[in-house]
Design an enzyme around this catalytic site. Structure first.
Site, PDB file in Angstrom:
ATOM      1  N   SER A 155       0.674  -1.214   0.336  1.00 33.01           N
ATOM      2  CA  SER A 155      -0.584  -0.240  -0.070  1.00 33.01           C
ATOM      3  C   SER A 155       1.204   1.607  -0.110  1.00 33.01           C
ATOM      4  O   SER A 155       0.908   2.075  -0.941  1.00 33.01           O
ATOM      5  CB  SER A 155      -0.715  -0.431   1.351  1.00 33.01           C
ATOM      6  OG  SER A 155      -1.462  -1.278   0.844  1.00 33.01           O
ATOM      7  N   ALA A 214      -4.569   0.151  -2.877  1.00 31.25           N
ATOM      8  CA  ALA A 214      -3.663   0.366  -1.303  1.00 31.25           C
ATOM      9  C   ALA A 214      -4.403   0.656  -0.337  1.00 31.25           C
ATOM     10  O   ALA A 214      -5.691   1.164  -0.510  1.00 31.25           O
ATOM     11  CB  ALA A 214      -2.813   1.629  -1.938  1.00 31.25           C
ATOM     12  N   LYS A 215      -4.790   0.150   1.126  1.00 33.17           N
ATOM     13  CA  LYS A 215      -5.210   0.142   2.305  1.00 33.17           C
ATOM     14  C   LYS A 215      -5.064   1.769   2.433  1.00 33.17           C
ATOM     15  O   LYS A 215      -4.408   1.446   3.279  1.00 33.17           O
ATOM     16  CB  LYS A 215      -5.036  -0.765   3.212  1.00 33.17           C
ATOM     17  CG  LYS A 215      -6.302  -0.954   3.903  1.00 33.17           C
ATOM     18  CD  LYS A 215      -6.071  -2.205   4.938  1.00 33.17           C
ATOM     19  CE  LYS A 215      -6.645  -2.043   5.885  1.00 33.17           C
ATOM     20  NZ  LYS A 215      -8.239  -1.592   6.027  1.00 33.17           N
ATOM     21  N   ALA A 216      -5.183   2.789   2.128  1.00 35.58           N
ATOM     22  CA  ALA A 216      -5.097   4.501   2.152  1.00 35.58           C
ATOM     23  C   ALA A 216      -6.465   4.576   2.237  1.00 35.58           C
ATOM     24  O   ALA A 216      -7.538   3.978   3.038  1.00 35.58           O
ATOM     25  CB  ALA A 216      -4.717   4.560   1.045  1.00 35.58           C
ATOM     26  N   TYR A 252     -11.087   6.126   2.464  1.00 30.78           N
ATOM     27  CA  TYR A 252     -11.906   5.438   3.381  1.00 30.78           C
ATOM     28  C   TYR A 252     -13.238   6.617   4.092  1.00 30.78           C
ATOM     29  O   TYR A 252     -14.644   6.085   3.731  1.00 30.78           O
ATOM     30  CB  TYR A 252     -11.369   4.995   4.909  1.00 30.78           C
ATOM     31  CG  TYR A 252     -11.407   3.673   4.921  1.00 30.78           C
ATOM     32  CD1 TYR A 252     -12.148   2.565   4.886  1.00 30.78           C
ATOM     33  CD2 TYR A 252     -10.077   3.699   4.075  1.00 30.78           C
ATOM     34  CE1 TYR A 252     -11.662   1.548   5.052  1.00 30.78           C
ATOM     35  CE2 TYR A 252      -9.428   1.972   4.537  1.00 30.78           C
ATOM     36  CZ  TYR A 252     -10.192   1.251   5.375  1.00 30.78           C
ATOM     37  OH  TYR A 252     -10.084  -0.364   4.282  1.00 30.78           O
TER      38      TYR A 252
END
Ligand code: PMP
Length: 305
Positions: free
Chosen positions: A61, A151-153, A157
């Site tokens: 990420s 990407a877990k950005a 969210y």
């Protein structure tokens, strides 16, 4: 939500003192990547489930959004185990955050430091354990052509936050999001699976869904149970007509779906029940086949003594 200390760039800082400046770049532009991992009680004490896979995703990420993590995976692995041990936790949620910190506030912000934190605390199941009542969100899922959904950005969210609020305000438990093409993507913090004619299906990451580590775990458990499983695009109506449906994620675990847009699916079916039992056995170290997924926390406290 509280424990004693948070690991912050190499120091164990008291919980209430783990602060950042209001002009931190990440607060303004969502320039951070995160991980949510869990530790569970096992016969050998606390153990972190699939820690290496979570750290690999954190580094992937960061690479995608152009953040250089100033630690090695081995250092963050040790920091994680130390944080769980230092807080005397057994069963807990662990949050890694790598954010662009305080320096300059332009978009480029090349001189801002990268700040790494690891926090852990006791946290129950994110979505409860009862059958969920889902609504199809009026918001579409983040599009991989617009933001890097692989990407877990933190920035992306916002899409989850507004979809979740809409679902709760409308009296549902959770939102399921479609992508721009109208295919099912995922829930606000969990992947989705349906069971139809004995086969499990889950949307691919090309639908805008995160490559879930629990999703991968479920696929491996299903294969070992002899349940056919595939990644394929699902229509909204595939959810309505599914024999069973569940959502899964580290924070949520495996949670059955009761209804989608008020179309009843019924109680947890036999495939969901079998997978849930297999998952619980794996995370709690009760199935030898999956012991390699567990990193004992005790090893860390021994190494740092
Ligand atoms: N999708 C989203 C949007 C999430 O936030 C999460 C939780 N990290 C998941 C899926 C599930 O991922 P995992 O199983 O790796 O926790």
């Amino acid at each position: 939500m509280q424990a004693e200390t948070i690991w912050m760039d190499g120091e164990h800082v008291p919980w209430s003192e783990a602060r950042v400046h209001v002009l931190s770049h990440a607060l303004h532009y969502g320039t951070a990547v995160l991980e949510g991992t869990r530790a569970y009680g096992t016969p050998e004490g606390s153990a972190v489930f699939r820690l290496d896979e979570h750290l690999e995703r954190l580094f992937r990420s960061a690479k995608i959004i152009g953040l250089a993590i100033p630690y090695s995976p081995a250092q963050l692995r040790a920091a994680t185990l130390e944080t769980v041990a230092a807080n005397g936790l057994t069963s807990c949620y662990i949050r890694h955050l790598v954010h662009r910190g305080y320096g300059e506030l332009g978009i480029a912000a090349r001189t801002c430091p990268t700040v790494v934190t690891v926090a852990a605390w006791e946290w129950g199941a994110l979505l409860g354990e009862e059958g969920l009542r889902l609504m199809t969100s009026s918001w579409r899922r983040n599009d991989p052509a617009v933001v890097p959904t692989a990407a877990k950005a933190t920035g992306p969210y916002l899409n989850s936050v507004i979809a979740k609020a809409e679902a709760l305000d409308a009296g549902y438990d959770e939102a399921v999001l479609l992508n721009a093409a109208g295919y099912v993507s995922e829930c606000t913090g969990a992947n989705v699976f349906v069971v139809s004619d004995g086969t499990l299906s889950t949307p691919p990451s090309s639908a805008g869904a995160l490559e879930g580590i629990t999703q991968d775990t479920v696929e491996q458990l299903a294969a070992d149970l002899g349940v056919p499983v595939r990644r394929r695009d699902l229509l909204r109506t595939d959810l309505y007509t599914a024999d069973e449906m569940f959502v899964c994620g580290t924070a949520a675990g495996i949670v059955p779906v009761q209804s989608v847009d008020n179309r009843e699916l019924g109680a947890a079916g036999p495939v969901t029940a079998k997978l849930t039992a297999a998952y619980e056995a794996a995370v709690h170290g009760r199935d030898e086949r999956y012991r390699h997924w567990l990193t004992p926390v005790a090893a860390a406290s021994r190494a740092t003594r």
